[in-house]
Design a protein around this motif. Structure first.
Motif, PDB file in Angstrom:
ATOM      1  N   GLU A 156       4.835  -5.645  -3.473  1.00 52.17           N
ATOM      2  CA  GLU A 156       3.845  -4.628  -3.102  1.00 52.17           C
ATOM      3  C   GLU A 156       2.439  -5.210  -3.243  1.00 52.17           C
ATOM      4  O   GLU A 156       2.135  -5.879  -4.229  1.00 52.17           O
ATOM      5  CB  GLU A 156       4.006  -3.404  -3.997  1.00 52.17           C
ATOM      6  N   TYR A 157       1.596  -4.945  -2.250  1.00 52.08           N
ATOM      7  CA  TYR A 157       0.215  -5.432  -2.228  1.00 52.08           C
ATOM      8  C   TYR A 157      -0.731  -4.281  -1.933  1.00 52.08           C
ATOM      9  O   TYR A 157      -0.365  -3.335  -1.244  1.00 52.08           O
ATOM     10  CB  TYR A 157       0.034  -6.502  -1.146  1.00 52.08           C
ATOM     11  N   GLU A 158      -1.962  -4.400  -2.407  1.00 50.14           N
ATOM     12  CA  GLU A 158      -2.996  -3.433  -2.078  1.00 50.14           C
ATOM     13  C   GLU A 158      -3.458  -3.669  -0.645  1.00 50.14           C
ATOM     14  O   GLU A 158      -3.396  -4.799  -0.140  1.00 50.14           O
ATOM     15  CB  GLU A 158      -4.185  -3.575  -3.027  1.00 50.14           C
ATOM     16  N   VAL A 159      -3.928  -2.625   0.011  1.00 49.51           N
ATOM     17  CA  VAL A 159      -4.508  -2.742   1.349  1.00 49.51           C
ATOM     18  C   VAL A 159      -5.630  -3.784   1.278  1.00 49.51           C
ATOM     19  O   VAL A 159      -6.432  -3.783   0.356  1.00 49.51           O
ATOM     20  CB  VAL A 159      -5.055  -1.384   1.830  1.00 49.51           C
ATOM     21  N   GLY A 160      -5.635  -4.680   2.233  1.00 45.41           N
ATOM     22  CA  GLY A 160      -6.676  -5.713   2.284  1.00 45.41           C
ATOM     23  C   GLY A 160      -6.302  -7.009   1.571  1.00 45.41           C
ATOM     24  O   GLY A 160      -7.023  -7.995   1.674  1.00 45.41           O
ATOM     25  N   ALA A 161      -5.163  -7.035   0.874  1.00 46.51           N
ATOM     26  CA  ALA A 161      -4.744  -8.241   0.165  1.00 46.51           C
ATOM     27  C   ALA A 161      -4.404  -9.350   1.165  1.00 46.51           C
ATOM     28  O   ALA A 161      -3.784  -9.118   2.186  1.00 46.51           O
ATOM     29  CB  ALA A 161      -3.536  -7.958  -0.720  1.00 46.51           C
ATOM     30  N   LEU A 162      -4.821 -10.569   0.846  1.00 48.13           N
ATOM     31  CA  LEU A 162      -4.550 -11.737   1.675  1.00 48.13           C
ATOM     32  C   LEU A 162      -3.091 -12.135   1.503  1.00 48.13           C
ATOM     33  O   LEU A 162      -2.636 -12.380   0.388  1.00 48.13           O
ATOM     34  CB  LEU A 162      -5.456 -12.895   1.268  1.00 48.13           C
ATOM     35  N   ILE A 163      -2.336 -12.187   2.621  1.00 48.55           N
ATOM     36  CA  ILE A 163      -0.910 -12.553   2.529  1.00 48.55           C
ATOM     37  C   ILE A 163      -0.555 -13.780   3.358  1.00 48.55           C
ATOM     38  O   ILE A 163       0.534 -14.315   3.214  1.00 48.55           O
ATOM     39  CB  ILE A 163       0.000 -11.365   2.906  1.00 48.55           C
ATOM     40  N   ALA A 164      -1.480 -14.238   4.213  1.00 43.31           N
ATOM     41  CA  ALA A 164      -1.220 -15.449   5.013  1.00 43.31           C
ATOM     42  C   ALA A 164      -2.516 -15.920   5.656  1.00 43.31           C
ATOM     43  O   ALA A 164      -3.510 -15.194   5.702  1.00 43.31           O
ATOM     44  CB  ALA A 164      -0.173 -15.171   6.087  1.00 43.31           C
ATOM     45  N   ARG A 165      -2.450 -17.156   6.161  1.00 44.35           N
ATOM     46  CA  ARG A 165      -3.534 -17.720   6.969  1.00 44.35           C
ATOM     47  C   ARG A 165      -2.910 -18.342   8.202  1.00 44.35           C
ATOM     48  O   ARG A 165      -1.809 -18.888   8.149  1.00 44.35           O
ATOM     49  CB  ARG A 165      -4.293 -18.803   6.202  1.00 44.35           C
ATOM     50  N   ILE A 166      -3.637 -18.288   9.309  1.00 45.22           N
ATOM     51  CA  ILE A 166      -3.211 -18.960  10.526  1.00 45.22           C
ATOM     52  C   ILE A 166      -4.295 -19.965  10.882  1.00 45.22           C
ATOM     53  O   ILE A 166      -5.472 -19.601  11.012  1.00 45.22           O
ATOM     54  CB  ILE A 166      -2.989 -17.957  11.673  1.00 45.22           C
ATOM     55  N   THR A 167      -3.893 -21.241  10.993  1.00 48.60           N
ATOM     56  CA  THR A 167      -4.876 -22.290  11.304  1.00 48.60           C
ATOM     57  C   THR A 167      -4.552 -22.971  12.616  1.00 48.60           C
ATOM     58  O   THR A 167      -3.440 -22.922  13.085  1.00 48.60           O
ATOM     59  CB  THR A 167      -4.911 -23.365  10.199  1.00 48.60           C
TER      60      THR A 167
ATOM     61  N   ARG B 291      -4.228 -10.068   6.426  1.00 53.12           N
ATOM     62  CA  ARG B 291      -4.320  -9.154   5.284  1.00 53.12           C
ATOM     63  C   ARG B 291      -3.455  -7.917   5.519  1.00 53.12           C
ATOM     64  O   ARG B 291      -3.141  -7.580   6.653  1.00 53.12           O
ATOM     65  CB  ARG B 291      -5.765  -8.743   5.047  1.00 53.12           C
ATOM     66  N   ILE B 292      -3.100  -7.245   4.432  1.00 52.30           N
ATOM     67  CA  ILE B 292      -2.351  -5.996   4.536  1.00 52.30           C
ATOM     68  C   ILE B 292      -3.237  -4.957   5.229  1.00 52.30           C
ATOM     69  O   ILE B 292      -4.345  -4.675   4.765  1.00 52.30           O
ATOM     70  CB  ILE B 292      -1.926  -5.474   3.137  1.00 52.30           C
ATOM     71  N   PRO B 293      -2.777  -4.401   6.360  1.00 48.37           N
ATOM     72  CA  PRO B 293      -3.582  -3.432   7.094  1.00 48.37           C
ATOM     73  C   PRO B 293      -3.505  -2.036   6.476  1.00 48.37           C
ATOM     74  O   PRO B 293      -2.529  -1.696   5.819  1.00 48.37           O
ATOM     75  CB  PRO B 293      -2.939  -3.431   8.481  1.00 48.37           C
ATOM     76  N   LYS B 294      -4.551  -1.253   6.717  1.00 50.61           N
ATOM     77  CA  LYS B 294      -4.534   0.159   6.310  1.00 50.61           C
ATOM     78  C   LYS B 294      -3.969   0.944   7.489  1.00 50.61           C
ATOM     79  O   LYS B 294      -4.609   1.091   8.520  1.00 50.61           O
ATOM     80  CB  LYS B 294      -5.939   0.643   5.957  1.00 50.61           C
ATOM     81  N   LEU B 295      -2.742   1.430   7.321  1.00 50.06           N
ATOM     82  CA  LEU B 295      -2.040   2.098   8.418  1.00 50.06           C
ATOM     83  C   LEU B 295      -2.156   3.609   8.384  1.00 50.06           C
ATOM     84  O   LEU B 295      -1.761   4.284   9.326  1.00 50.06           O
ATOM     85  CB  LEU B 295      -0.562   1.692   8.398  1.00 50.06           C
ATOM     86  N   GLY B 296      -2.685   4.153   7.311  1.00 47.64           N
ATOM     87  CA  GLY B 296      -2.836   5.596   7.192  1.00 47.64           C
ATOM     88  C   GLY B 296      -4.007   5.924   6.290  1.00 47.64           C
ATOM     89  O   GLY B 296      -4.428   5.098   5.473  1.00 47.64           O
ATOM     90  N   MET B 297      -4.522   7.131   6.417  1.00 48.22           N
ATOM     91  CA  MET B 297      -5.701   7.532   5.646  1.00 48.22           C
ATOM     92  C   MET B 297      -5.500   7.418   4.141  1.00 48.22           C
ATOM     93  O   MET B 297      -6.388   6.995   3.427  1.00 48.22           O
ATOM     94  CB  MET B 297      -6.088   8.980   6.007  1.00 48.22           C
ATOM     95  N   SER B 298      -4.328   7.786   3.656  1.00 49.47           N
ATOM     96  CA  SER B 298      -4.099   7.792   2.210  1.00 49.47           C
ATOM     97  C   SER B 298      -3.407   6.524   1.706  1.00 49.47           C
ATOM     98  O   SER B 298      -3.135   6.396   0.525  1.00 49.47           O
ATOM     99  CB  SER B 298      -3.268   9.017   1.823  1.00 49.47           C
ATOM    100  N   MET B 299      -3.139   5.599   2.606  1.00 47.17           N
ATOM    101  CA  MET B 299      -2.424   4.378   2.222  1.00 47.17           C
ATOM    102  C   MET B 299      -3.280   3.496   1.321  1.00 47.17           C
ATOM    103  O   MET B 299      -4.412   3.166   1.644  1.00 47.17           O
ATOM    104  CB  MET B 299      -2.044   3.601   3.483  1.00 47.17           C
ATOM    105  N   GLU B 300      -2.721   3.126   0.166  1.00 46.59           N
ATOM    106  CA  GLU B 300      -3.410   2.243  -0.764  1.00 46.59           C
ATOM    107  C   GLU B 300      -2.643   0.951  -1.003  1.00 46.59           C
ATOM    108  O   GLU B 300      -3.239  -0.073  -1.323  1.00 46.59           O
ATOM    109  CB  GLU B 300      -3.655   2.962  -2.089  1.00 46.59           C
ATOM    110  N   THR B 301      -1.306   1.007  -0.868  1.00 47.68           N
ATOM    111  CA  THR B 301      -0.467  -0.171  -1.060  1.00 47.68           C
ATOM    112  C   THR B 301       0.629  -0.204  -0.004  1.00 47.68           C
ATOM    113  O   THR B 301       0.924   0.812   0.624  1.00 47.68           O
ATOM    114  CB  THR B 301       0.210  -0.181  -2.451  1.00 47.68           C
ATOM    115  N   ALA B 302       1.203  -1.383   0.167  1.00 46.12           N
ATOM    116  CA  ALA B 302       2.343  -1.555   1.079  1.00 46.12           C
ATOM    117  C   ALA B 302       3.158  -2.740   0.594  1.00 46.12           C
ATOM    118  O   ALA B 302       2.657  -3.600  -0.120  1.00 46.12           O
ATOM    119  CB  ALA B 302       1.871  -1.783   2.501  1.00 46.12           C
TER     120      ALA B 302
END
Length: 76
Positions: free
Chosen positions: A65-76, A6-17
């Motif tokens: 651009e994705y919101e913090v926490g958005a699913l972008i991949a899976r590893i199986t 998932r998209i990580p939260k890298l900063g306090m005010s970060m909402e998207t990346a």
């Protein structure tokens, strides 16, 4: 068992990346700790490591651009 990437939260005010670049191809084998993708915010670009060993299934598109926490991949 699969591990969600998932998209990580890298900063306090970060909402998207933006996923700026994948360092692997869909279906590649990855090793925990190896560079997986780069994420870009309004302040920086950060390389994100694979959270587990396995085969990667890429869901997120580069230059999107994705919101913090958005699913972008899976590893199986």
């Amino acid at each position: 068992m699969s591990v969600e990437v998932r998209i990580p939260k890298l900063g306090m005010s970060m909402e998207t990346a933006t996923v700026s670049e994948w360092h692997v191809k869909n279906g590649d084998q990855v090793t925990k700790g190896a560079p997986l993708y780069s994420v870009e915010t309004d302040k920086t670009t950060t390389e994100v490591e694979a959270p587990a060993d396995g085969q990667v299934e890429i869901i997120g598109e580069p230059d999107t651009e994705y919101e913090v926490g958005a699913l972008i991949a899976r590893i199986t």
